[in-house]
Scaffold this active site. Structure first.
Site, mmCIF file in Angstrom:
data_model
loop_
_atom_site.group_PDB
_atom_site.id
_atom_site.type_symbol
_atom_site.label_atom_id
_atom_site.label_comp_id
_atom_site.label_asym_id
_atom_site.label_seq_id
_atom_site.Cartn_x
_atom_site.Cartn_y
_atom_site.Cartn_z
ATOM 1 N N LYS A 288 0.857 -1.194 0.000
ATOM 2 C CA LYS A 288 0.000 0.000 0.000
ATOM 3 C C LYS A 288 0.880 1.226 0.000
ATOM 4 O O LYS A 288 1.846 1.317 0.747
ATOM 5 C CB LYS A 288 -0.863 -0.016 1.293
ATOM 6 C CG LYS A 288 -1.875 1.103 1.363
ATOM 7 C CD LYS A 288 -3.175 0.711 0.705
ATOM 8 C CE LYS A 288 -4.148 1.861 0.522
ATOM 9 N NZ LYS A 288 -3.867 2.740 -0.619
ATOM 10 N N LYS B 77 5.110 2.230 8.529
ATOM 11 C CA LYS B 77 3.894 2.961 8.934
ATOM 12 C C LYS B 77 2.699 2.015 9.103
ATOM 13 O O LYS B 77 1.979 2.088 10.088
ATOM 14 C CB LYS B 77 3.585 4.003 7.851
ATOM 15 C CG LYS B 77 2.563 5.039 8.253
ATOM 16 C CD LYS B 77 2.226 5.974 7.093
ATOM 17 C CE LYS B 77 3.461 6.629 6.508
ATOM 18 N NZ LYS B 77 3.124 7.527 5.389
ATOM 19 N N LYS C 195 5.050 2.066 -3.010
ATOM 20 C CA LYS C 195 5.028 3.484 -3.418
ATOM 21 C C LYS C 195 5.266 3.556 -4.907
ATOM 22 O O LYS C 195 5.906 2.664 -5.491
ATOM 23 C CB LYS C 195 6.117 4.277 -2.699
ATOM 24 C CG LYS C 195 5.844 5.774 -2.631
ATOM 25 C CD LYS C 195 4.869 6.111 -1.520
ATOM 26 C CE LYS C 195 4.530 7.565 -1.458
ATOM 27 N NZ LYS C 195 3.767 7.911 -0.248
ATOM 28 N N THR D 87 -5.034 12.932 6.159
ATOM 29 C CA THR D 87 -3.616 13.021 6.562
ATOM 30 C C THR D 87 -3.425 14.190 7.526
ATOM 31 O O THR D 87 -2.810 14.051 8.590
ATOM 32 C CB THR D 87 -2.734 13.166 5.317
ATOM 33 O OG1 THR D 87 -2.999 12.064 4.458
ATOM 34 C CG2 THR D 87 -1.257 13.173 5.677
HETATM 35 P P1 NAD Z 1 0.460 18.162 -2.295
HETATM 36 O O1 NAD Z 1 0.883 17.980 -3.674
HETATM 37 O O2 NAD Z 1 -0.992 18.282 -2.025
HETATM 38 O O3 NAD Z 1 1.173 19.450 -1.671
HETATM 39 C C1 NAD Z 1 2.564 19.610 -1.635
HETATM 40 C C2 NAD Z 1 2.808 21.018 -1.083
HETATM 41 O O4 NAD Z 1 4.194 21.167 -0.824
HETATM 42 C C3 NAD Z 1 2.405 22.130 -2.043
HETATM 43 O O5 NAD Z 1 1.766 23.156 -1.302
HETATM 44 C C4 NAD Z 1 3.757 22.629 -2.564
HETATM 45 O O6 NAD Z 1 3.684 23.973 -2.972
HETATM 46 C C5 NAD Z 1 4.590 22.449 -1.322
HETATM 47 N N1 NAD Z 1 6.018 22.422 -1.522
HETATM 48 C C6 NAD Z 1 6.750 21.750 -2.440
HETATM 49 N N2 NAD Z 1 8.067 22.034 -2.265
HETATM 50 C C7 NAD Z 1 8.136 22.888 -1.210
HETATM 51 C C8 NAD Z 1 9.205 23.547 -0.527
HETATM 52 N N3 NAD Z 1 10.463 23.346 -0.875
HETATM 53 N N4 NAD Z 1 8.905 24.358 0.517
HETATM 54 C C9 NAD Z 1 7.635 24.544 0.901
HETATM 55 N N5 NAD Z 1 6.589 23.957 0.303
HETATM 56 C C10 NAD Z 1 6.849 23.149 -0.741
HETATM 57 O O7 NAD Z 1 1.108 16.961 -1.462
HETATM 58 P P2 NAD Z 1 0.627 16.341 -0.095
HETATM 59 O O8 NAD Z 1 -0.240 15.205 -0.405
HETATM 60 O O9 NAD Z 1 0.146 17.414 0.811
HETATM 61 O O10 NAD Z 1 1.999 15.729 0.455
HETATM 62 C C11 NAD Z 1 2.889 16.481 1.273
HETATM 63 C C12 NAD Z 1 3.739 15.510 2.085
HETATM 64 O O11 NAD Z 1 2.875 14.704 2.883
HETATM 65 C C13 NAD Z 1 4.580 14.537 1.246
HETATM 66 O O12 NAD Z 1 5.782 14.265 1.922
HETATM 67 C C14 NAD Z 1 3.724 13.293 1.216
HETATM 68 O O13 NAD Z 1 4.471 12.122 0.981
HETATM 69 C C15 NAD Z 1 3.162 13.336 2.627
HETATM 70 N N6 NAD Z 1 1.964 12.532 2.797
HETATM 71 C C16 NAD Z 1 0.832 12.782 2.066
HETATM 72 C C17 NAD Z 1 -0.274 11.967 2.236
HETATM 73 C C18 NAD Z 1 -1.567 12.204 1.509
HETATM 74 O O14 NAD Z 1 -2.545 11.509 1.814
HETATM 75 N N7 NAD Z 1 -1.658 13.170 0.599
HETATM 76 C C19 NAD Z 1 -0.239 10.913 3.168
HETATM 77 C C20 NAD Z 1 0.928 10.704 3.917
HETATM 78 C C21 NAD Z 1 2.016 11.520 3.709
#
Ligand code: NAD
Length: 430
Positions: free
Chosen positions: A67, A91, A103, A187
């Site tokens: 997953k 996790k 992934k 999340t």
């Molecule tokens: P997303 O695409 O919705 O958002 C990513 C955000 O990060 C955007 O606002 C972008 O502008 C910003 N960003 C990118 N580079 C940046 C930088 N250098 N400085 C500041 N901001 C920056 O992605 P998401 O789903 O919110 O994922 C964010 C993190 O959370 C990732 O590490 C992802 O693996 C993790 N995550 C997401 C989920 C999920 O369900 N979406 C679940 C677990 C973990």
């Protein structure tokens, strides 16, 4: 260039050895089961064809089908995907889901594609992976720069190929295409809940907690919104283009309204940045990370805090919403300074927990209410947080990350040993 997978593996080995996990089990968890690499041909709007590198890693299926999300980002590589899949393995074990870790990703800047190009890319990804993934094999979900719409296209493509309805092949879908209520917020909501559990243990009022949030996407916005509504003082927010700051506190609803007002309808991404609004002072990405705040929430990408900037970090608590935002070396330094870190493997697990709920609803053909989803998410996280907290408090001088990994690795060790290791077969009592 440093390898994020090497860093993740080194941390696994260190934490595994020091928590007494058998060498054969650590060795088994140090190697991904399989990684599929492909070049996706995509017809562009101008009639040309471009090729995009795509990956799917099935890291471990010891506890169940693999997953993990799919990322669309220019920096996606096999190395990164494998690291993210290893963290998914840990996790799922930390929060007791019947899943292994996986992934996927495509090396692409999706902001440069039209919506139709994005759709063709998403379908091409599923075509390349259709025999590799499946509802009982490997179940993808959204990650950075992928969303519910993309998951819906991928479900549709999979079903066209297989000739039958298979809603449980992917999670994070639109609700009217078999998605779960509450998955979009999960999340961030989960990260908020674990921060609340920490706050109540430490006996502080929300109003006394200043917060800086790096990243304002799905996870970053939802954690910001929940913290803001609960009364925490959000003093800084950033996205990929820059950061804003107000010592008196930002209004998260206003920041969000500004960001979506500039949403581009041609693609699925916001065209503007939080830092383009005139309301707040702008600061640099580095300034945000080094603010003197109570809580820092990295919610963007891995390696935001490394050996090169760790000494500038002043936050007392860190909730790791991004995966792997702190390198292993930087983590040790923060631990020795007394920074309390809620590790990614628990802090951002709300997403995979509600993905699991979605999968269960799809398999049962019986959707739940939003209240049921929220209640069950709370229950699961509270149990996992308390287990991690108690383990840390009964041991000497270990971090919350250590406690979370120790639990996950013990669980994985049991099931790996039962399938047959040297120690298992040489011990007559087994
Ligand atoms: P997303 O695409 O919705 O958002 C990513 C955000 O990060 C955007 O606002 C972008 O502008 C910003 N960003 C990118 N580079 C940046 C930088 N250098 N400085 C500041 N901001 C920056 O992605 P998401 O789903 O919110 O994922 C964010 C993190 O959370 C990732 O590490 C992802 O693996 C993790 N995550 C997401 C989920 C999920 O369900 N979406 C679940 C677990 C973990």
């Amino acid at each position: 260039m440093t390898s994020v997978f090497a860093d993740a593996r080194q941390r696994l080995q260190y934490l595994g050895h020091s928590s007494g996990i058998s060498a054969q089990v650590i060795d088994s968890l140090s190697h991904p089961k399989a990684t599929l690499c492909s070049s996706l041909p995509v017809l562009m709007d101008d009639g040309s064809t471009r090729y995009f590198k795509a990956y799917r890693c099935q890291y471990s299926s010891h506890l169940g089908p693999c997953k993990g999300g799919i990322r669309f980002h220019p920096n996606v590589s096999q190395d990164e995907v494998q690291a993210l899949a290893l963290w998914m393995t840990i996790k799922c074990a930390v929060v007791d889901l019947p899943y292994g870790g996986g992934k996927g990703g495509v090396s692409v800047d999706p902001k440069k594609l039209s919506r139709l190009e994005l759709e063709r890319l998403s379908r091409a990804y599923m075509r390349a992976m259709a025999d590799f993934v499946g509802p009982d094999k490997d179940i993808p979900a959204p990650d950075v720069y992928t969303n519910a719409r993309i998951m819906g296209w991928m479900r549709d493509e999979f079903e066209v190929i297989k000739g039958q309805k298979q809603p449980a092949v992917i999670t994070g879908k639109p609700v009217n295409m078999g998605g779960s209520l509450g998955r979009d917020e999960a999340t961030g909501r989960g990260a908020f809940l674990v921060t609340e559990f920490l706050r109540s243990k430490e006996g502080k009022a929300p109003e006394d907690i200043s917060v800086a949030i790096q990243g304002f996407g799905n996870a970053g916005y939802n954690v910001a919104k929940n913290l803001f509504d609960a009364g925490y003082k959000i003093v800084a927010i950033s996205d990929s283009k820059g950061a804003i700051y107000d010592q008196a506190g930002l209004n998260v609803d206003e920041v969000k309204a500004y960001k979506v007002s500039q949403h581009s309808f041609d693609t699925d991404y916001c065209a503007s940045s939080v830092c383009e609004s005139d309301t707040y002072k702008t600061i640099s990405h580095e300034d945000l990370l080094s603010l003197d705040v109570d809580l820092l929430v990295p919610a963007a990408l891995e390696n935001a805090i490394t050996i090169s900037n760790v000494n500038t970090i002043k936050a007392r608590w860190i909730t790791e919403v991004a995966n792997g935002p702190i390198s292993a070396e930087a983590d040790e330094i923060l631990f020795s300074k007394g920074t309390v870190i809620i590790p990614d493997v628990l802090a951002n697990s709300g997403g995979v927990i509600v993905s699991y709920f979605e999968w269960v609803q799809n398999k049962a053909g019986y959707p739940w209410t939003l209240e049921q989803v929220r209640e069950r998410l709370h229950e699961k996280l509270k149990l996992s947080f308390d287990e991690m907290w108690q383990y840390q408090h009964k041991s000497e001088n270990i971090s919350l990350r250590y406690a979370a990994y120790a639990k996950a690795l013990k669980k994985l060790e049991l099931v790996i040993k039962m399938r047959g290791t040297k120690e298992y077969f040489s011990n007559a009592e087994n």
